[in-house]
Design a protein around this motif. Structure first.
Motif, short mmCIF file in Angstrom:
data_model
loop_
_atom_site.label_atom_id
_atom_site.label_comp_id
_atom_site.label_asym_id
_atom_site.label_seq_id
_atom_site.Cartn_x
_atom_site.Cartn_y
_atom_site.Cartn_z
N TYR A 1 0.82 -1.21 0.00
CA TYR A 1 0.00 0.00 0.00
C TYR A 1 0.86 1.26 0.00
CZ TYR A 1 0.57 -0.43 5.11
OH TYR A 1 1.07 -0.57 6.38
N LYS B 1 -0.04 6.84 -6.56
CA LYS B 1 -1.16 7.77 -6.61
C LYS B 1 -0.66 9.21 -6.64
CE LYS B 1 -4.81 6.86 -3.80
NZ LYS B 1 -5.37 6.42 -2.48
N ARG C 1 3.98 12.94 2.75
CA ARG C 1 2.63 12.43 2.93
C ARG C 1 2.64 10.91 3.06
NH1 ARG C 1 -2.67 13.94 2.23
NH2 ARG C 1 -4.00 12.18 1.69
N TRP D 1 1.01 10.00 6.47
CA TRP D 1 -0.41 9.64 6.31
C TRP D 1 -0.58 8.16 6.03
CZ3 TRP D 1 -4.61 8.49 2.95
CH2 TRP D 1 -5.86 9.00 3.39
N ASN E 1 0.01 3.02 10.50
CA ASN E 1 0.17 1.57 10.59
C ASN E 1 1.37 1.17 11.43
OD1 ASN E 1 -1.98 0.47 8.72
ND2 ASN E 1 -1.01 2.03 7.45
N PRO F 1 -7.67 -0.48 13.08
CA PRO F 1 -9.07 -0.52 12.63
C PRO F 1 -9.64 -1.92 12.60
CG PRO F 1 -7.58 0.21 10.86
CD PRO F 1 -6.75 0.05 12.09
N PHE G 1 -4.54 -1.65 -0.45
CA PHE G 1 -5.31 -0.62 0.24
C PHE G 1 -4.69 -0.43 1.61
CE2 PHE G 1 -9.04 -1.11 -2.62
CZ PHE G 1 -9.30 0.23 -2.79
N ASN G 2 -4.59 0.83 2.04
CA ASN G 2 -4.03 1.10 3.35
C ASN G 2 -5.02 0.65 4.43
OD1 ASN G 2 -3.04 2.28 5.73
ND2 ASN G 2 -2.00 3.87 4.56
N ALA H 1 -5.41 1.38 7.36
CA ALA H 1 -5.77 2.34 8.40
C ALA H 1 -6.88 3.31 7.98
CB ALA H 1 -4.53 3.14 8.80
N TRP H 2 -7.25 3.34 6.70
CA TRP H 2 -8.21 4.35 6.24
C TRP H 2 -9.40 3.72 5.54
CZ3 TRP H 2 -7.07 8.76 8.41
CH2 TRP H 2 -5.73 9.06 8.69
N ARG H 3 -10.53 4.42 5.60
CA ARG H 3 -11.73 3.94 4.91
C ARG H 3 -11.52 4.00 3.40
NH1 ARG H 3 -15.91 4.02 8.86
NH2 ARG H 3 -15.27 5.27 10.63
N THR I 1 -12.05 7.43 1.85
CA THR I 1 -10.95 8.36 2.13
C THR I 1 -9.80 8.11 1.17
OG1 THR I 1 -11.57 7.99 4.43
CG2 THR I 1 -9.59 9.28 4.04
N GLN I 2 -9.56 6.83 0.87
CA GLN I 2 -8.46 6.51 -0.04
C GLN I 2 -8.84 6.85 -1.47
OE1 GLN I 2 -6.12 3.01 0.94
NE2 GLN I 2 -7.48 2.58 2.65
N PHE I 3 -10.14 6.77 -1.78
CA PHE I 3 -10.60 7.14 -3.13
C PHE I 3 -10.36 8.64 -3.37
CE2 PHE I 3 -13.50 8.68 -6.26
CZ PHE I 3 -13.68 7.65 -7.17
N GLU J 1 -8.30 10.59 -1.97
CA GLU J 1 -6.94 11.09 -1.77
C GLU J 1 -6.34 11.64 -3.06
OE1 GLU J 1 -3.99 8.22 -0.65
OE2 GLU J 1 -2.55 9.77 -0.08
N GLY J 2 -6.44 10.84 -4.14
CA GLY J 2 -5.85 11.26 -5.41
C GLY J 2 -6.41 12.60 -5.89
N TYR K 1 -13.81 -0.22 6.01
CA TYR K 1 -12.36 -0.39 5.98
C TYR K 1 -12.03 -1.58 5.08
CZ TYR K 1 -11.67 2.98 9.70
OH TYR K 1 -11.61 4.13 10.43
N MET L 1 -10.99 3.22 -7.64
CA MET L 1 -10.06 4.22 -7.12
C MET L 1 -9.10 4.70 -8.21
SD MET L 1 -7.77 4.01 -3.67
CE MET L 1 -6.41 2.98 -4.18
#
Lengths: 323, 534
Positions: free
Chosen positions: A220, A227, A233, A237, A242, A317, B101-102, B104-106, B109-111, B113-114, B149, B165
């Motif tokens: 990721y 991206k 970042r 971020w 993590n 999470p 996919f990270n 830690a994020w929904r 939120t990741q969608f 980001e870009g 998530y 995404m």
């Protein structure tokens, strides 16, 4: 499924709390035993060699030393649970009263140092991870390692020599005296706080860097770069959230040390904290004070580790939002 | 011309300096065109794919050539000026959405980001577009899907969310890097359909990377075959499928033709393994297996097929004793096996062995091959000294690896296929009656996988061992299995000889599995979609 949401976390916290309480109980027994098994007779030590056997025996009775060990433990722990730590053997004042002021001073110094050291260490760690292998990374590593390699009293005297004796910027004696203003306290405690910052930064900074770098190999992270996320970042971020669990644990350990492990720094700067009180009480054989200090230090370690565990879980999470 | 890669050279950092892994490759792509990159692992497909974004993975560097996007050479730009292209004009879809996919994020939120990084849309616009795309991708509850998530979403859904995404900034080009390799066939169809539809609707250009010929045939206008960092050949899809020019391409095309010669199995009363009425589950959870019964005759191969989550691996755990069943029993050669691993005798442990999917993680990286194989020889066969060394060499010859070369090496020094052979030798060392093969070829390239299947067949002919072969690949089943057990939702839905089950499917699920296996016919996916799949 939805009815069970939140339960795992709550159950986990509850279990950790119970384990923490149990640990505290075991420690109280150990502290009590260790102090009771000290060589020599406490009454004799306190009264001195000149005391007559009758006086010693009377004093022993007064302290309750003639009762069996278990009964003495129960009456001591019973008092502790109701907030009565007993009376100091040295001056007869209630231990709780003695501790209150000292604990406040210790917490002030620990908070002072932590407020500077934690953000500083995490920031340096993140920057070192960002520029890993570069000059910043290497310099930060060398400097923090140097700081942690010196004994803390050495750092303390060096700082005292330069910032106090030579440049006269800060006082070398940190005793704030009676009812000082906040500004006064901050100036006076600056040198001990700075010493502590230098000692704890290395550990937290290195763990931050290691934990973040460890995550950077994950797919990721490559995805984030593809991206178009900037390197800073990506680190803050994508990687940091993590990598929080190990970082939080090391921060908790270091903050606990700031509260319970700063005896030497307090002595060097004549700072009236708990550590100094404990050292004095050991010399004076002031047993109730020693026991109370040991118990408070143990409770601090247990509480902070518990907090770290809970935070580490709360930042995951998978545990916070089950399927 | 949207993308023009000319004479691209990439090098990898090795122990002794930089070694080339792309030796001057060209790739041209027009707007709206899809090119397929195919080849075995290590061919440089992914490296070439991300190079189109001006990106080299850590440990790699560009050593020459040009990557022109609309005439701008990305390689001449400093890193900070390459970033505005990534995710914005060229986007990337990774092989494993679960890992990419990270956590830690929904998803939403990741969608967003870009678009927020590149300033192509406000958060609200971007979120609305996400809901629109989630709906197009047939994701459940598209309005709230993004609030989940990554770990709360299944693999196939996650892969579609990743395609969505990639389109967040409305790019001109998307690099698809094996986007369906980690999925099982029934899920794969829906993801392939989603990808093809969005490529068409948004008139995207795409680079589609895969090692599966049948998949690339559905997606690409042109196919480029790569090997060892070089182009083997390139041609329009139909021409490439019908008339490949190079021998290497033909060998890739021929892989799926391996079939084991039909055998006559001896009739016997007592099967090698019999599972009867097995019901099992984990901890306090529900039943994962419900009343599972099947037999594995002596010396035969029984394939257990089904999508992920159907209970294939749980069945293996029950047989090995790792998961005691709630009901039912397992018998080996007519003797009941104790349900718990700890209650089994050494002889019972010896007689059931296992070969794992990931040879990488199943072999201790700190032990030499000699140490890895010696352990079962000493533990089960009580061999030592010269006798053990002789057996070690014999085992290595059985798996077709030169003993003098390999016994002293560490697993890290072996290729994926070689590691899997060591896994096979370790199972064989115990001289078992029954071996469970858990997806042993699914992490391997087709050519290498075929070698492993041939080896397993030969070993069975030589030793008479029985296999339970867990797989989701029906081509593998046809190649090696005598009998098939089809599982769905923890139940056995069909079983019989391979031809009984697969040639005239009796159960609708078997039929769906069969119909989901991509064929090397460019019109296959179109037909499948028309038939209502996905």
């Amino acid at each position: 499924m939805s009815a069970a949401q939140g339960h795992p976390l709550r159950r986990m916290i509850l279990r950790r709390l119970l384990i923490g309480l149990f640990t505290l109980f075991v420690i109280s027994v150990l502290v009590f035993l260790a102090v009771s098994l000290l060589p020599g007779d406490i009454a004799q030590q306190v009264l001195g060699q000149a005391a007559t056997p009758e006086t010693v025996a009377a004093f022993r009775r007064e302290l309750g030393l003639d009762e069996p060990l278990i009964q003495r433990y129960i009456s001591w722990i019973g008092g502790v649970l109701t907030g009565d730590f007993g009376r100091s053997l040295a001056n007869g004042r209630p231990v709780a009263e003695l501790l209150a002021g000292r604990l406040g001073n210790t917490m002030f110094l620990a908070t002072y140092a932590a407020v500077i050291a934690v953000p500083f260490a995490v920031l340096i760690g993140l920057l070192a991870a960002l520029w890993r292998g570069g000059w910043f990374d290497r310099t930060a590593n060398v400097l923090t390692l140097t700081a942690i390699s010196f004994p803390e009293f050495f750092i303390a005297y060096i700082l005292m020599y330069w910032l106090s004796v030579r440049l006269g910027l800060f006082p070398s004696i940190a005793d704030p005296g009676a009812s000082p203003s906040l500004g006064d306290m901050i100036t006076r405690a600056f040198l001990p706080a700075l010493t502590l910052v230098l000692v704890v930064t290395a550990h937290m900074m290195r763990m931050t860097r290691a934990a973040v770098v460890n995550v950077l190999g994950a797919p990721y992270i490559a995805m984030a770069r593809l991206k178009g996320a900037s390197p800073w970042r990506v680190i803050t971020w994508h990687a940091l959230p993590n990598a929080l669990a190990p970082i939080i644990n090391v921060i908790a350990l270091n903050v606990a040390w700031l509260i319970a492990g700063v005896v030497i720094v307090e002595v060097v700067f004549v700072y009236p904290g708990l550590g100094q009180l404990m050292v004095d009480s050991v010399t004076n054989r002031d047993i109730p004070v020693v026991q109370a200090c040991a118990l408070i230090f143990a409770a601090v370690y247990i509480l902070l580790n518990l907090l770290a565990d809970v935070l580490a879980i709360a930042t995951n999470p998978r545990l916070l939002h089950p399927r | 011309m949207l993308l023009d890669i000319r004479n691209l050279k990439v090098e990898a950092r090795g122990e002794d300096g930089w070694t080339p892994i792309l030796h001057g490759v060209d790739l041209q792509l027009d707007r709206g065109e899809v090119v397929g990159l195919i080849g075995e692992s290590g061919a440089g497909k992914s490296t070439l794919g991300v190079a189109s974004m001006g990106y080299a993975a850590p440990g790699l560097r560009f050593a020459g050539g040009e990557v022109l996007l609309d005439g701008t050479d990305l390689l001449k730009l400093p890193p900070a000026r390459r970033r505005p292209f990534r995710g914005h004009r060229i986007a990337y879809v990774a092989q494993s959405a679960a890992a990419s996919f990270n956590p830690a994020w929904r998803l939403l939120t990741q969608f967003t980001e870009g678009p927020l990084i590149h300033g192509t849309a406000t958060r609200a616009e971007s979120e609305a577009f996400a809901r629109d795309l989630y709906a197009r991708m047939n994701l459940p509850d598209p309005d709230n899907f993004g609030l989940r998530y990554p770990h709360q979403v299944s693999g196939g859904q996650l892969q579609r969310a990743m395609v969505a995404m990639a389109m967040a900034c409305r790019p001109e080009l998307i690099v698809f890097d094996e986007p369906t390799t980690a999925l099982d066939v029934t899920t794969q169809v829906s993801v392939l359909a989603a990808i093809r539809e969005s490529v068409r609707d948004f008139n995207l250009a795409a680079i589609y990377i895969t090692h599966d010929l049948a998949v690339v045939a559905q997606m690409a206008d042109r196919i480029k075959v790569m090997r060892h960092g070089r182009e083997v050949e390139e041609a329009p899809t139909r021409q490439m499928l019908e008339a490949p020019e190079e021998d290497y391409t033909r060998s890739l095309w021929a892989v799926r033709s391996f079939r084991r010669p039909p055998r006559v199995l001896p009739e016997d009363e007592v099967p090698a393994l019999r599972a009867s009425g097995v019901t099992a589950g984990y901890d306090r959870g529900g039943d994962v297996l419900r009343d599972v019964s099947f037999e594995v005759p002596h010396g035969s191969t029984v394939a257990v097929v089904g999508e992920s989550g159907s209970g294939k691996s749980t069945t293996a755990r029950v047989i090995t004793g790792l998961l005691p069943p709630r009901l039912g029993q397992v018998a080996l050669n007519g003797q009941l096996l104790p349900p718990r691993l700890a209650d089994r005798t050494r002889e019972q442990l010896r007689s059931v062995q296992m070969i794992y999917q990931m040879a990488d993680t199943a072999l201790n990286p700190r032990q030499t091959i000699r140490q890895i194989l010696s352990r079962p020889l000493s533990f089960y066969r009580r061999l030592s000294g010269k006798a053990r060394e002789a057996r070690l060499r014999q085992l290595m010859e059985q798996i077709e690896l030169e003993p003098n070369l390999f016994l002293g090496r560490l697993p890290g020094e072996l290729s994926g296929g070689q590691k899997q052979r060591i896994g096979i030798a370790r199972a064989l060392a115990a001289e078992p009656d029954f071996i469970i093969c858990d997806e042993v070829t699914s992490a391997l390239d087709q050519l290498v996988a075929e070698g492993i299947l041939r080896l397993l067949s030969r070993l069975q002919d030589e030793t008479g061992v029985s296999y339970m072969f867990i797989t989701h690949d029906l081509a593998t089943v046809r190649a090696i299995a005598d009998r098939v057990v089809v599982m769905q939702h923890g139940r056995v839905v069909d079983s019989g000889t391979t031809s009984e089950v697969l040639d005239r499917p009796r159960h609708p699920y078997t039929a769906e599995l069969l119909a989901s296996v991509p064929e090397a016919d460019p019109d296959w996916l179109t037909r499948r979609i028309a038939e209502g799949a996905g």
